[in-house]
Design an enzyme around this catalytic site. Structure first.
Site, PDB file in Angstrom:
ATOM      1  NE  ARG A  79      -6.628 -58.757   4.034  1.00  0.00           N
ATOM      2  CZ  ARG A  79      -7.111 -59.522   5.015  1.00  0.00           C
ATOM      3  NH1 ARG A  79      -6.992 -59.142   6.277  1.00  0.00           N
ATOM      4  NH2 ARG A  79      -7.727 -60.646   4.735  1.00  0.00           N
ATOM      5  CG  HIS A 216       2.646 -75.256  19.966  1.00  0.00           C
ATOM      6  ND1 HIS A 216       1.287 -75.287  19.827  1.00  0.00           N
ATOM      7  CD2 HIS A 216       2.865 -75.043  21.291  1.00  0.00           C
ATOM      8  CE1 HIS A 216       0.714 -75.087  21.006  1.00  0.00           C
ATOM      9  NE2 HIS A 216       1.642 -74.935  21.911  1.00  0.00           N
ATOM     10  CE  LYS A 220       3.903 -77.432  24.459  1.00  0.00           C
ATOM     11  NZ  LYS A 220       4.102 -76.102  24.982  1.00  0.00           N
ATOM     12  CD  GLU A 254      -4.523 -74.173  27.725  1.00  0.00           C
ATOM     13  OE1 GLU A 254      -3.737 -73.311  27.346  1.00  0.00           O
ATOM     14  OE2 GLU A 254      -5.553 -74.479  27.101  1.00  0.00           O
ATOM     15  CG  ASP A 273      -8.031 -74.731  21.129  1.00  0.00           C
ATOM     16  OD1 ASP A 273      -7.441 -74.214  20.167  1.00  0.00           O
ATOM     17  OD2 ASP A 273      -7.745 -74.496  22.320  1.00  0.00           O
ATOM     18  CG  HIS A 278      -1.997 -79.434  21.046  1.00  0.00           C
ATOM     19  ND1 HIS A 278      -1.251 -79.188  19.920  1.00  0.00           N
ATOM     20  CD2 HIS A 278      -2.566 -78.237  21.372  1.00  0.00           C
ATOM     21  CE1 HIS A 278      -1.355 -77.912  19.589  1.00  0.00           C
ATOM     22  NE2 HIS A 278      -2.158 -77.318  20.445  1.00  0.00           N
ATOM     23  CE  LYS A 378      -8.415 -72.221  25.756  1.00  0.00           C
ATOM     24  NZ  LYS A 378      -6.949 -72.282  25.785  1.00  0.00           N
ATOM     25  CE  LYS A 383       1.316 -73.774  30.271  1.00  0.00           C
ATOM     26  NZ  LYS A 383       0.340 -74.119  29.246  1.00  0.00           N
TER      27      LYS A 383
HETATM   28  C1  BG6 Z   1      -3.042 -73.930  21.299  1.00  0.00           C
HETATM   29  C2  BG6 Z   1      -4.499 -73.751  21.608  1.00  0.00           C
HETATM   30  O1  BG6 Z   1      -2.869 -74.781  20.197  1.00  0.00           O
HETATM   31  O2  BG6 Z   1      -2.393 -74.494  22.424  1.00  0.00           O
HETATM   32  C3  BG6 Z   1      -4.672 -72.870  22.816  1.00  0.00           C
HETATM   33  O3  BG6 Z   1      -5.140 -73.149  20.488  1.00  0.00           O
HETATM   34  C4  BG6 Z   1      -3.896 -73.423  23.988  1.00  0.00           C
HETATM   35  O4  BG6 Z   1      -6.050 -72.752  23.168  1.00  0.00           O
HETATM   36  C5  BG6 Z   1      -2.467 -73.677  23.588  1.00  0.00           C
HETATM   37  O5  BG6 Z   1      -3.953 -72.469  25.035  1.00  0.00           O
HETATM   38  C6  BG6 Z   1      -1.718 -74.396  24.672  1.00  0.00           C
HETATM   39  O6  BG6 Z   1      -0.365 -74.415  24.342  1.00  0.00           O
HETATM   40  P1  BG6 Z   1       0.740 -74.484  25.470  1.00  0.00           P
HETATM   41  O7  BG6 Z   1       2.017 -74.623  24.721  1.00  0.00           O
HETATM   42  O8  BG6 Z   1       0.626 -73.227  26.269  1.00  0.00           O
HETATM   43  O9  BG6 Z   1       0.389 -75.687  26.288  1.00  0.00           O
END
Ligand code: BG6
Length: 524
Positions: A79, A216, A220, A254, A273, A278, A378, A383
């Site tokens: 925008r 995503h 990996k 995380e 989420d 995932h 979280k 991690k």
């Molecule tokens: C995202 C989530 O899809 O994946 C986030 O929305 C999360 O909340 C993230 O932190 C984790 O991704 P990665 O690659 O850091 O494990």
């Protein structure tokens, strides 16, 4: 060197000549597989966070590693009434900020970046964009091939997809278009109904083969390696079933909190989420049968069978299989951090879960009776994303008279991140006169003996999309099955009279709301 030595490979194995030859062939094939078709990547949401942090740095990295087609262009849309130079400057700052490394090729790369302001719900705006894209095709010889990347809030997905259709930008092979692909980020809906609705809207303008639903995690390296490890080795697969495996743990822990995403997260919570996407993909890769060919549809078909086998949780006794938690204040890496309810834009009596532990079963021959524990949260102590395969006890211990009952079981850990390792624990005898066993770990580091280029998850997703490879993207039938499993669970938790009742609080920096005894009980 004698004749025998000449015939030996590095490991001194005279029978391994073919093996050494294979390695040579494979090493050669392991360069970036550059897409052959020229194309334009059109980014909607070009002034946003994802574009600056991930998309443009990934495209630049691909460029400098010769991973983009020779003829390509990037058109940013948002925008903002930016000029082309404004966009280029913002992207240069972004790329330098994320430290991609060598920026010496930026001055070449930047020539491919253009910008076009767009009002997302205005058809004339897309008609103007169509003209700009045709000019881009002429200037960069990109032949009308386009990737439309929706780096936008999900509430805009349907509008943009419909407008692209109405402006004639989604059809392939007409209006000066070559191929046309649309990329959308999760969440694909917020429950089964909205996922179906989103899909119907996408399908008004795009066919399934044009749609790329990103997860995503799938891109990996270590996640892709799960299939290679399982189906590229003969020795594990015979053990990969209910006869030898006691249980499986899939963990995505995380340390970060909700960060600046409370607006989204308050509505989502950990189940939408992390679990719907995932965690389900990690489960599918761990549990699926071998496809007959390493090919997108066959791999996705096998994953689908895993989702079909998911046993619904007993909603009347849901607390037996599901623990939900929310982080309170605590310390991460020695620093004080606030609790979830104190985070900016989070309601002070929020009942959104930031932690979940779930026990699931798959109703099929391979996995009958084997629990899969999925855990994500979280603000946990460390991690760590990993898949742990816990094997069964030995059926009979001949060491019982010397050792008592207990022999530690074998455990295989597929480390996803940040420890990119594969570890196998087994028993050995302690050296010395006494007869004691000890657990030792055989440890493979994913980076060992490899110095070639690596692709970050977004680079891989972009590359695959440009190549038209759907392997690492969600297919709609799987999205719907994943939601079919989770929607009743989420409804049960959110729509009960007191949704906060089952929420257990945990200190930031801990391992979640369960004490180690409770955890052991849950897993036993
Ligand atoms: C995202 C989530 O899809 O994946 C986030 O929305 C999360 O909340 C993230 O932190 C984790 O991704 P990665 O690659 O850091 O494990």
């Amino acid at each position: 060197m004698d004749r025998g030595d000449k015939n030996r490979n590095q490991e001194g194995d005279i029978f391994a000549k073919g093996h050494a030859r294979d390695l040579g062939v494979r090493a050669q094939a392991c360069v970036i597989d550059t897409p052959v078709d020229p194309c334009t990547v059109v980014i909607f949401g070009a002034s946003g966070d994802l574009t600056a942090r991930k998309l443009v740095p990934s495209l630049y990295n691909l460029y400098r590693n010769h991973g983009l087609p020779n003829r390509f262009a990037v058109v940013g849309c948002s925008r903002k009434t930016w000029t082309r130079e404004d966009f280029q400057d913002a992207m240069e700052r972004a790329v330098k900020e994320v430290e991609v490394g060598d920026t010496s090729k930026w001055s070449e790369f930047v020539r491919a970046l253009a910008y076009q302001p767009v009002t997302y719900d205005s058809l004339p705006s897309y008609e103007k964009l169509a003209t700009v894209l045709r000019e881009t095709d002429e200037n960069h010889k990109t032949e009308g091939n386009r990737v439309y990347y929706l780096a936008l809030p999900p509430s805009l997905y349907q509008t943009v997809a419909e407008m692209l259709g109405q402006a004639g930008l989604s059809v392939e092979g007409e209006n000066g278009n070559g191929w046309s692909r649309i990329v959308i980020e999760k969440p694909f809906g917020r429950d089964l109904e909205t996922a179906v609705e989103l899909n119907q809207t996408l399908h008004k303008s795009f066919k399934e083969h044009q749609i790329y639903r990103i997860d995503h995690y799938l891109a990996k390296e270590t996640v892709q390696n799960v299939l290679v490890f399982r189906f590229g080795n003969a020795i594990f697969e015979p053990l990969w079933n209910r006869s030898y495996i006691d249980h499986v743990r899939i963990i995505a822990a995380e340390t970060i909190g909700v960060e600046h995403r409370a607006g989204y997260y308050e509505e989502a919570g950990v189940l939408r989420d992390m679990f719907q996407n995932h965690m389900m993909q990690l489960l599918a890769l761990t549990a699926m049968d071998p496809p007959s060919l390493f090919e997108a549809e066959r791999v996705r078909d096998e994953k689908l069978e895993v989702f079909q086998a998911l046993r619904p949780l007993n909603l009347d006794k849901i607390d037996e299989d599901l623990i939900l938690g929310q982080y309170g204040p605590g310390r991460i890496g020695g620093e004080k951090v606030p609790g979830y309810r104190e985070e900016p834009r989070v309601s002070s009596d929020s009942v959104t879960p930031t932690f979940a532990l779930m026990r699931v079963f798959l109703d099929n021959w391979r996995w009958q009776g084997v629990p899969f524990y999925l855990m994500s949260g979280k603000r946990l102590a460390r991690k760590s994303t990993e898949i742990v395969i816990q094997f069964k006890q030995v059926p009979h211990s001949m060491f019982r008279p010397v050792l008592g009952e207990h022999i530690a079981v074998n455990r295989l850990t597929l480390g996803i991140q940040p420890d990119e390792k594969i570890k196998l624990t087994f028993q050995t005898k302690n050296p010395g006169a006494t007869f004691c066993l000890r657990s030792v770990t055989m440890d493979f580091d994913y980076h060992e003996n490899y110095a070639g280029p690596r692709l970050d998850a977004y680079e891989k997703c972009l590359l695959d999309c440009m190549q038209g490879d759907h392997m690492l993207f969600w297919r709609q039938d799987a999205v719907e099955l994943s939601w079919s499993f989770l929607t009743p669970i989420i409804d049960q938790c959110e729509q009960c009279p007191d949704p906060g009742k089952r929420l257990r609080f945990y200190a930031s920096g801990s391992w979640g709301p369960l004490s180690s005894d409770e955890l052991e009980q849950f897993i036993s």
